[in-house]
Design a protein around this motif. Structure first.
Motif, PDB file in Angstrom:
ATOM      1  N   ASP A  93       0.954  -1.167  -0.144  1.00  0.00           N
ATOM      2  CA  ASP A  93      -0.222   0.120  -0.151  1.00  0.00           C
ATOM      3  C   ASP A  93       0.868   1.292  -0.081  1.00  0.00           C
ATOM      4  OD1 ASP A  93      -2.138   1.906   0.373  1.00  0.00           O
ATOM      5  OD2 ASP A  93      -2.275   1.365   2.467  1.00  0.00           O
ATOM      6  N   ALA A  94       1.338   1.615  -1.263  1.00  0.00           N
ATOM      7  CA  ALA A  94       2.433   2.713  -1.266  1.00  0.00           C
ATOM      8  C   ALA A  94       1.921   4.101  -0.696  1.00  0.00           C
ATOM      9  CB  ALA A  94       3.066   2.723  -2.933  1.00  0.00           C
ATOM     10  N   ASP A  95       0.814   4.358  -0.915  1.00  0.00           N
ATOM     11  CA  ASP A  95       0.170   5.592  -0.695  1.00  0.00           C
ATOM     12  C   ASP A  95      -0.521   5.462   0.633  1.00  0.00           C
ATOM     13  OD1 ASP A  95      -2.334   4.304  -1.079  1.00  0.00           O
ATOM     14  OD2 ASP A  95      -2.856   5.492  -2.745  1.00  0.00           O
ATOM     15  N   GLY A  96      -0.527   4.455   1.341  1.00  0.00           N
ATOM     16  CA  GLY A  96      -1.000   4.336   2.833  1.00  0.00           C
ATOM     17  C   GLY A  96      -2.494   4.678   3.113  1.00  0.00           C
ATOM     18  N   ASN A  97      -3.220   4.537   2.058  1.00  0.00           N
ATOM     19  CA  ASN A  97      -4.588   4.701   2.066  1.00  0.00           C
ATOM     20  C   ASN A  97      -5.374   3.445   2.655  1.00  0.00           C
ATOM     21  OD1 ASN A  97      -4.914   3.063  -0.009  1.00  0.00           O
ATOM     22  ND2 ASN A  97      -6.195   4.645  -1.073  1.00  0.00           N
ATOM     23  N   GLY A  98      -4.659   2.448   3.166  1.00  0.00           N
ATOM     24  CA  GLY A  98      -5.558   1.269   3.711  1.00  0.00           C
ATOM     25  C   GLY A  98      -6.128   0.158   2.645  1.00  0.00           C
TER      26      GLY A  98
END
Length: 98
Positions: free
Chosen positions: A72-77
């Motif tokens: 999850d590269a952008d960390g949005n879950g």
């Protein structure tokens, strides 16, 4: 001047065709080849546009939170189509196999 503007506009439209995925495959504890023949829509079983931990763990039963977070590269879950594409093998033309 108008010819220059048109040329610049056309150049901008063609740039994505030459763009390549610059994301690298994250370091995870499982063999990502399981995704070679499975497209994003198949994994995104609820068709939400993102793959949840639960959806991903159906393919990778021993999936850890750390592995999911690495994907999850952008960390949005959730895993986006772009993040999932990193797991897909790339053919000689630079295109994803799926």
């Amino acid at each position: 001047m108008r010819k220059i503007a048109i040329a610049l506009a056309l150049a901008g439209l063609s740039a994505p065709a030459f763009a390549q995925n610059t994301m690298t495959t994250p370091d995870v504890s499982f063999d990502t080849s399981v995704f070679a023949s499975i497209d994003f829509a198949t994994v995104d079983t609820d068709a939400s546009g993102g793959i949840s931990f639960d959806e991903m763990s159906k393919l990778v039963p021993d999936l850890t939170e750390a592995d999911f977070t690495a994907l999850d590269a952008d960390g949005n879950g959730e895993i986006s189509a772009e993040e999932y594409a990193v797991l897909q093998p790339v053919d000689a033309s630079g295109s994803s196999a799926n």
